[in-house]
Structures are given as C-alpha cells and as structure tokens.
Scaffold this active site. Sequence first.
Site, short mmCIF file in Angstrom:
data_model
loop_
_atom_site.label_atom_id
_atom_site.label_comp_id
_atom_site.label_asym_id
_atom_site.label_seq_id
_atom_site.Cartn_x
_atom_site.Cartn_y
_atom_site.Cartn_z
N THR A 121 0.80 -1.24 0.00
CA THR A 121 0.00 0.00 0.00
C THR A 121 0.82 1.28 0.00
OG1 THR A 121 -0.32 0.55 2.37
CG2 THR A 121 -1.72 -1.22 1.43
N ASP A 122 2.13 1.22 0.10
CA ASP A 122 2.91 2.46 0.23
C ASP A 122 4.16 2.44 -0.65
OD1 ASP A 122 3.33 5.02 1.19
OD2 ASP A 122 4.45 4.35 2.95
N LEU A 123 4.05 1.85 -1.83
CA LEU A 123 5.20 1.85 -2.73
C LEU A 123 5.41 3.25 -3.29
CD1 LEU A 123 7.43 0.35 -4.28
CD2 LEU A 123 5.79 0.01 -6.12
N ASN A 135 10.69 4.28 -0.64
CA ASN A 135 10.62 2.97 0.02
C ASN A 135 11.28 1.86 -0.79
OD1 ASN A 135 9.36 3.97 2.27
ND2 ASN A 135 7.28 3.57 1.51
#
Length: 306
Positions: free
Chosen positions: A44-46, A50
């Site tokens: 959910t946070d690419l 990251n």
Amino acid sequence: MLDMSIWDLYSQMQEPFSLNEIRPITQQLLVAFEALKGIGIIHTDLKPDNVMLVNHKSQPFRIKLIDFGLALLASEAEVGMEIQPISFRAPEVTLGLPITEAIDMWSLGCVLAEMYFGIWFFPGASTYDQMRAICQLLGQPKKHLLDAGINTWQYFIKGRGLTPGWELMTPSQYKMVSGVQPECPSWYFDDVKDLTGAVMEKPEEHDYDTSEDKITLSEVMREDKMAFSDLLNALFNLDGQTRITPGQALEHSFVTMVHLEDNMYSNPHASEAFEMMDICTLDLSDAMCDPLSDPSENGETDIGVT
C-alpha cells in the site's frame, strides 16, 4: 543499514534513469510483490522513498522493498479505504472499488514511469487532479467500473437521455460538488496523445546509429522502448481485476529481454542490459537466510536479515 533510496539516487544524478537501470529494479520489485501476493499482503505504500539500494557501489541496483508500516492483509481490505499516497494511488482506491494486491502493481507503474521521465508521473495535489490526469493520458475507466464505484459521483457526472454514460466533471463542476477548487496544474503530458507516444518520443542520450551494415542502436532502443511501454500500459490497466500480476510481469519481454537476445554481443545497449541484470541472478545469501538457523553450521557468515 541500507545505502540510500532510489529517490536519493535520482536527487544525486539529477537526470532520469535509463531503461537498463530501470530493468533490474523492476525485476526485483516484481519478485517482492510476487512473494507478497503469495501470502495475501498488500504493501500500500510503494514510492521511490521505500525502494532502497543495498550497496550501490559494490552491488549496483540491488534493492530491497522497505516500510511495511501501512501494509495490510488483502482479506482485510475494505471498499472505500483511503490508502496509498495520491500520486501512486490506484483508480480503484479513488473510485471506491474492491481493493486487491493489484493496487501495488499500479504504484509500481507510477514508480517506473517516474524513474523514466524524471517527474512526478500523476499530479498529487488532489484526487480530482490525479483522476483528471489519468483520464487524459490513459482514457476513462470503463462504464462497469464507474457504475460500481461508491465514490464515482465525486468525480464523474452521469449523462441522461441520449448520453447515459459517465463524464469526468469539469473543474467548476467539481468545485460545486466538493467545495474545493482543483489546482489543475500544467502537466508534462498535456501535449501527448497517449502513454506509448510519451515513452517513444522521449529522447535518449545514447539513441544513435552505429553503422548502416548492422542493426543500429536506435532500432534496438526502439524495441526496448516498445517493450517498456507495453509493460507500463499493462501496469496502468484501469481495471484492477485484469491488471498484470507480478508473476505475469516477470515473464514480460522487458524483464526477460527476449527482444534483445539477438544483439547482446553486437549492440552496446543490449550488452549493457544483460550485464546490469546480473544482479538479479546472484545467489544472495541474506535474502534466503533462515533467521532461526545458525549460519555457522553451513560455514556462512552471519550478515543479518532485513
């Protein structure tokens, strides 16, 4: 413990990544997402921050995916959840459609496109600005998707009479519904017809002809650009249910380089492509280390697990 993010590297380079630099990063992220899909986890946070380079000097473009603080089980994903940074948010999240591991593949497309073009790919000022950009470059989501989205009404108006389909709101219509004036910033792709055209028209520093009696670098580069464009279009499938999966993407020609094989010894771009992908085939012991076992039993050095 890790070197730097690909965002940090871009900040140092001050120029977009080449296809040969993008390819090994793509392959390794696909391996990571294939593993996550196998255990039903959505990252959910690419975003570029990251994706970390392990040690860019000794192992160029070997990466790790980090920051699972916002990860969730796919079985616990609920329609209407507000997840993912706006610039990397899949359309099904914005529209309020079922959420699956496919949203990470959309974010992967955003990361790869950002690396290639050297810009924020979709504007992140607001969800309207992002949806407007998506429709401009990729086309409007199909009617059955808009019919099913619980948030569609926030961005689209349904026609009546002879035009029963959905139409994206104008900025003024969006302001009337939401009370928010969208920024509608000028955009790199305002004058581009589609995504494929944008990829193919981007100039390359080393896109030149070597001679007339052999395949030129321009032709090889053109084939590689077409492969990259095809992968991006598959990642940017507006329907999450039919979007390319990590396993399918690992078999895509951009990753396998099947289109470059005939020129791997005669063409600089093709030769470099295979050389840079060596990092993806190395036996990296820390990636396979069992944290419960004693590495000394196998005569290995304990280099830790991230």
